[in-house]
Motif scaffolding. Structure first.
Motif, PDB file in Angstrom:
ATOM      1  N   TYR A  70      11.429  -4.462  14.353  1.00 21.68           N
ATOM      2  CA  TYR A  70      10.087  -4.394  13.795  1.00 21.68           C
ATOM      3  C   TYR A  70       9.051  -3.837  14.767  1.00 21.68           C
ATOM      4  O   TYR A  70       7.910  -3.600  14.356  1.00 21.68           O
ATOM      5  CB  TYR A  70       9.620  -5.796  13.363  1.00 21.68           C
ATOM      6  N   GLY A  71       9.409  -3.668  16.026  1.00 19.72           N
ATOM      7  CA  GLY A  71       8.435  -3.344  17.056  1.00 19.72           C
ATOM      8  C   GLY A  71       7.558  -2.153  16.749  1.00 19.72           C
ATOM      9  O   GLY A  71       6.327  -2.232  16.792  1.00 19.72           O
ATOM     10  N   MET A  72       8.160  -1.005  16.417  1.00 22.29           N
ATOM     11  CA  MET A  72       7.384   0.203  16.164  1.00 22.29           C
ATOM     12  C   MET A  72       6.467   0.024  14.953  1.00 22.29           C
ATOM     13  O   MET A  72       5.297   0.431  14.978  1.00 22.29           O
ATOM     14  CB  MET A  72       8.323   1.387  15.936  1.00 22.29           C
ATOM     15  N   THR A  73       6.994  -0.596  13.905  1.00 23.27           N
ATOM     16  CA  THR A  73       6.192  -0.811  12.699  1.00 23.27           C
ATOM     17  C   THR A  73       5.014  -1.730  12.972  1.00 23.27           C
ATOM     18  O   THR A  73       3.881  -1.471  12.536  1.00 23.27           O
ATOM     19  CB  THR A  73       7.067  -1.404  11.582  1.00 23.27           C
ATOM     20  N   VAL A  74       5.252  -2.820  13.705  1.00 19.43           N
ATOM     21  CA  VAL A  74       4.184  -3.789  14.000  1.00 19.43           C
ATOM     22  C   VAL A  74       3.110  -3.159  14.873  1.00 19.43           C
ATOM     23  O   VAL A  74       1.904  -3.282  14.591  1.00 19.43           O
ATOM     24  CB  VAL A  74       4.776  -5.040  14.674  1.00 19.43           C
ATOM     25  N   LEU A  75       3.507  -2.480  15.935  1.00 16.75           N
ATOM     26  CA  LEU A  75       2.527  -1.874  16.835  1.00 16.75           C
ATOM     27  C   LEU A  75       1.726  -0.789  16.127  1.00 16.75           C
ATOM     28  O   LEU A  75       0.506  -0.676  16.317  1.00 16.75           O
ATOM     29  CB  LEU A  75       3.238  -1.301  18.064  1.00 16.75           C
ATOM     30  N   ARG A  76       2.404   0.013  15.312  1.00 16.40           N
ATOM     31  CA  ARG A  76       1.697   1.065  14.573  1.00 16.40           C
ATOM     32  C   ARG A  76       0.713   0.465  13.572  1.00 16.40           C
ATOM     33  O   ARG A  76      -0.421   0.928  13.429  1.00 16.40           O
ATOM     34  CB  ARG A  76       2.694   1.967  13.861  1.00 16.40           C
ATOM     35  N   SER A  77       1.139  -0.602  12.884  1.00 12.43           N
ATOM     36  CA  SER A  77       0.255  -1.230  11.907  1.00 12.43           C
ATOM     37  C   SER A  77      -0.923  -1.929  12.585  1.00 12.43           C
ATOM     38  O   SER A  77      -2.040  -1.925  12.057  1.00 12.43           O
ATOM     39  CB  SER A  77       1.039  -2.224  11.055  1.00 12.43           C
ATOM     40  N   GLY A 215      -6.632  -3.071  -0.662  1.00 17.24           N
ATOM     41  CA  GLY A 215      -7.089  -1.687  -0.663  1.00 17.24           C
ATOM     42  C   GLY A 215      -6.014  -0.743  -0.156  1.00 17.24           C
ATOM     43  O   GLY A 215      -5.790   0.340  -0.722  1.00 17.24           O
ATOM     44  N   ALA A 216      -5.332  -1.145   0.914  1.00 19.35           N
ATOM     45  CA  ALA A 216      -4.243  -0.329   1.442  1.00 19.35           C
ATOM     46  C   ALA A 216      -3.095  -0.234   0.452  1.00 19.35           C
ATOM     47  O   ALA A 216      -2.445   0.807   0.322  1.00 19.35           O
ATOM     48  CB  ALA A 216      -3.757  -0.897   2.768  1.00 19.35           C
ATOM     49  N   LEU A 217      -2.848  -1.323  -0.259  1.00 17.87           N
ATOM     50  CA  LEU A 217      -1.786  -1.324  -1.268  1.00 17.87           C
ATOM     51  C   LEU A 217      -2.090  -0.343  -2.390  1.00 17.87           C
ATOM     52  O   LEU A 217      -1.182   0.296  -2.939  1.00 17.87           O
ATOM     53  CB  LEU A 217      -1.619  -2.740  -1.830  1.00 17.87           C
ATOM     54  N   LEU A 218      -3.365  -0.169  -2.710  1.00 20.99           N
ATOM     55  CA  LEU A 218      -3.760   0.727  -3.793  1.00 20.99           C
ATOM     56  C   LEU A 218      -3.827   2.190  -3.349  1.00 20.99           C
ATOM     57  O   LEU A 218      -3.377   3.086  -4.071  1.00 20.99           O
ATOM     58  CB  LEU A 218      -5.126   0.318  -4.344  1.00 20.99           C
ATOM     59  N   TYR A 219      -4.386   2.428  -2.163  1.00 22.92           N
ATOM     60  CA  TYR A 219      -4.776   3.783  -1.805  1.00 22.92           C
ATOM     61  C   TYR A 219      -3.874   4.455  -0.774  1.00 22.92           C
ATOM     62  O   TYR A 219      -3.967   5.660  -0.577  1.00 22.92           O
ATOM     63  CB  TYR A 219      -6.212   3.786  -1.262  1.00 22.92           C
ATOM     64  N   LEU A 220      -3.018   3.698  -0.093  1.00 23.24           N
ATOM     65  CA  LEU A 220      -2.179   4.304   0.942  1.00 23.24           C
ATOM     66  C   LEU A 220      -0.754   4.462   0.421  1.00 23.24           C
ATOM     67  O   LEU A 220      -0.141   3.508  -0.054  1.00 23.24           O
ATOM     68  CB  LEU A 220      -2.182   3.443   2.206  1.00 23.24           C
ATOM     69  N   GLU A 221      -0.247   5.666   0.533  1.00 18.97           N
ATOM     70  CA  GLU A 221       1.122   5.965   0.101  1.00 18.97           C
ATOM     71  C   GLU A 221       2.058   6.108   1.288  1.00 18.97           C
ATOM     72  O   GLU A 221       3.244   5.786   1.196  1.00 18.97           O
ATOM     73  CB  GLU A 221       1.117   7.253  -0.726  1.00 18.97           C
ATOM     74  N   ASP A 222       1.529   6.589   2.408  1.00 13.15           N
ATOM     75  CA  ASP A 222       2.323   6.785   3.613  1.00 13.15           C
ATOM     76  C   ASP A 222       2.506   5.448   4.333  1.00 13.15           C
ATOM     77  O   ASP A 222       1.526   4.820   4.748  1.00 13.15           O
ATOM     78  CB  ASP A 222       1.629   7.794   4.526  1.00 13.15           C
ATOM     79  N   ALA A 223       3.749   5.008   4.474  1.00  8.90           N
ATOM     80  CA  ALA A 223       4.014   3.712   5.109  1.00  8.90           C
ATOM     81  C   ALA A 223       3.576   3.690   6.573  1.00  8.90           C
ATOM     82  O   ALA A 223       3.305   2.615   7.119  1.00  8.90           O
ATOM     83  CB  ALA A 223       5.505   3.371   5.004  1.00  8.90           C
ATOM     84  N   LYS A 224       3.498   4.854   7.216  1.00 12.86           N
ATOM     85  CA  LYS A 224       3.087   4.909   8.609  1.00 12.86           C
ATOM     86  C   LYS A 224       1.606   4.582   8.781  1.00 12.86           C
ATOM     87  O   LYS A 224       1.162   4.330   9.898  1.00 12.86           O
ATOM     88  CB  LYS A 224       3.387   6.289   9.191  1.00 12.86           C
ATOM     89  N   LYS A 225       0.842   4.616   7.703  1.00 14.44           N
ATOM     90  CA  LYS A 225      -0.586   4.320   7.772  1.00 14.44           C
ATOM     91  C   LYS A 225      -0.901   2.873   7.383  1.00 14.44           C
ATOM     92  O   LYS A 225      -2.059   2.474   7.407  1.00 14.44           O
ATOM     93  CB  LYS A 225      -1.369   5.264   6.856  1.00 14.44           C
ATOM     94  N   ARG A 233       2.258  -8.662   4.324  1.00 16.65           N
ATOM     95  CA  ARG A 233       2.454  -8.945   2.901  1.00 16.65           C
ATOM     96  C   ARG A 233       3.830  -8.496   2.447  1.00 16.65           C
ATOM     97  O   ARG A 233       4.521  -9.212   1.718  1.00 16.65           O
ATOM     98  CB  ARG A 233       1.365  -8.253   2.107  1.00 16.65           C
ATOM     99  N   ASN A 234       4.265  -7.318   2.884  1.00 16.76           N
ATOM    100  CA  ASN A 234       5.589  -6.827   2.502  1.00 16.76           C
ATOM    101  C   ASN A 234       6.690  -7.717   3.072  1.00 16.76           C
ATOM    102  O   ASN A 234       7.730  -7.922   2.430  1.00 16.76           O
ATOM    103  CB  ASN A 234       5.771  -5.388   2.990  1.00 16.76           C
ATOM    104  N   LEU A 235       6.464  -8.234   4.264  1.00 13.85           N
ATOM    105  CA  LEU A 235       7.455  -9.135   4.857  1.00 13.85           C
ATOM    106  C   LEU A 235       7.540 -10.443   4.069  1.00 13.85           C
ATOM    107  O   LEU A 235       8.629 -10.969   3.835  1.00 13.85           O
ATOM    108  CB  LEU A 235       7.105  -9.418   6.312  1.00 13.85           C
ATOM    109  N   VAL A 236       6.385 -10.966   3.659  1.00 14.09           N
ATOM    110  CA  VAL A 236       6.371 -12.198   2.886  1.00 14.09           C
ATOM    111  C   VAL A 236       7.074 -12.009   1.547  1.00 14.09           C
ATOM    112  O   VAL A 236       7.763 -12.908   1.046  1.00 14.09           O
ATOM    113  CB  VAL A 236       4.917 -12.675   2.674  1.00 14.09           C
ATOM    114  N   MET A 237       6.925 -10.828   0.954  1.00  8.67           N
ATOM    115  CA  MET A 237       7.533 -10.553  -0.338  1.00  8.67           C
ATOM    116  C   MET A 237       9.002 -10.167  -0.235  1.00  8.67           C
ATOM    117  O   MET A 237       9.702 -10.054  -1.248  1.00  8.67           O
ATOM    118  CB  MET A 237       6.773  -9.425  -1.040  1.00  8.67           C
ATOM    119  N   LEU A 238       9.469  -9.973   0.995  1.00 10.81           N
ATOM    120  CA  LEU A 238      10.849  -9.525   1.191  1.00 10.81           C
ATOM    121  C   LEU A 238      11.832 -10.624   0.792  1.00 10.81           C
ATOM    122  O   LEU A 238      11.665 -11.791   1.115  1.00 10.81           O
ATOM    123  CB  LEU A 238      11.076  -9.150   2.658  1.00 10.81           C
ATOM    124  N   GLU A 239      12.883 -10.247   0.095  1.00  4.57           N
ATOM    125  CA  GLU A 239      13.907 -11.201  -0.320  1.00  4.57           C
ATOM    126  C   GLU A 239      15.131 -11.070   0.579  1.00  4.57           C
ATOM    127  O   GLU A 239      15.500  -9.971   1.002  1.00  4.57           O
ATOM    128  CB  GLU A 239      14.318 -10.943  -1.773  1.00  4.57           C
TER     129      GLU A 239
END
Length: 288
Positions: A70-77, A215-225, A233-239
């Motif tokens: 998760y490191g790169m994703t967490v730091l980027r976010s 807002g990010a859920l509605l308007y952002l399509e690029d996961a890198k942003k 939120r995505n982690l909490v929803m992860l099954e």
């Protein structure tokens, strides 16, 4: 001469202190539990309903967060969230203060503009029209979609306007006699006198930007942003999909650790604004 305290006064103080202590404990315990759970094992979280000290502390969750998985994703976010919060807060304060200062003056058409602002506090176009406007203006999948649509809070702007109206007129008149322009008066007189208020609303705006994921859920399509809150939120929803219990990612521990990582940065801002924040709250309570 000091007034002698009666038994009723002492009992009232005890009741007040007990109530405040209970409220403080009820507020602090969830934070302490989240921090403790972030260092606990998955088994302990699932078997112990509440604890403040883990039996076998472990850094596994934090290692996973900042490791390869998760490191790169967490730091980027986190970088995205910090950028959105900084730029968004500066944008909010700029537009809020400039519009409030203008409406605090007896300019032509002020009441019409103010009524339009008040109208937005009661009626709004809704989510779908706002999405269409954002997309038609070319802000879709950009950070501008998270900052510009909410550049001004009508409620905050009105409070700031009232504050500017109560500034001593003599200061502005003296500055005007000395040759200071309206912009100079705003920059050199009004803003320095309103630092506690700016710190208060700046903190409100910053917390709003930091915690915003919808807002990010509605308007952002690029996961890198994606900002950090959307990643959380995505982690909490992860099954869980693994079949072997030993292969399961410690989801609850990971969630708690992610909450800690997402909470600490915004908490670190408050000590620097605490002095001005307390004064700003009093200004809003007394003069607002």
């Amino acid at each position: 001469m000091l007034k002698r305290r009666t038994v009723g006064d002492v009992i009232a103080d005890i009741i007040i202190y007990l109530f405040l202590a209970t409220a403080a404990i009820a507020t602090v315990i969830p934070f302490v539990y989240v921090i403790a759970a972030s260092f606990a094992s998955e088994h302990e979280i699932l078997t112990r309903p509440l604890f403040i000290i883990p039996r076998e502390p472990t850094l596994e969750a934090y290692i996973r967060i900042f490791g390869r998985e998760y490191g790169m994703t967490v730091l980027r976010s986190l970088g995205s969230s910090i950028f959105i919060t900084l730029v968004g807060t500066i944008t909010n304060l700029f537009f809020t203060t400039t519009m409030a200062y203008a409406l605090a003056k007896p300019i032509k058409g002020r009441n019409v503009i103010l009524n339009c602002v008040l109208f937005t506090m009661v009626f709004s176009g809704g989510m779908i029209p706002l999405f269409i406007v954002v997309k038609s203006l070319g802000m879709y999948n950009s950070y501008a979609a998270l900052i510009l649509p909410g550049a001004i809070s009508a409620y905050n702007m009105i409070i700031v306007k009232n504050f500017f109206q109560q500034l001593p007129a003599g200061l502005e008149e003296a500055a005007s006699i000395d040759g200071c322009s309206d912009l100079g008066i705003f920059w050199k007189i009004a803003l320095p006198l309103s630092l506690p208020m700016l710190a208060t609303f700046g903190l409100f705006y910053a917390v709003g930007h930091w915690n915003n994921y919808f807002g990010a859920l509605l308007y952002l399509e690029d996961a890198k942003k994606y900002p950090f809150q959307l990643v959380l939120r995505n982690l909490v929803m992860l099954e869980q999909t693994a079949q072997d219990p030993d292969d399961l990612v410690p989801q609850e521990t990971l969630k708690m650790a992610m909450i800690v990582v997402g909470t600490v940065p915004i908490l670190c801002v408050y000590p620097f604004l605490q002095k001005h924040f307390a004064a700003g709250v009093m200004v809003g309570a007394i003069k607002g």
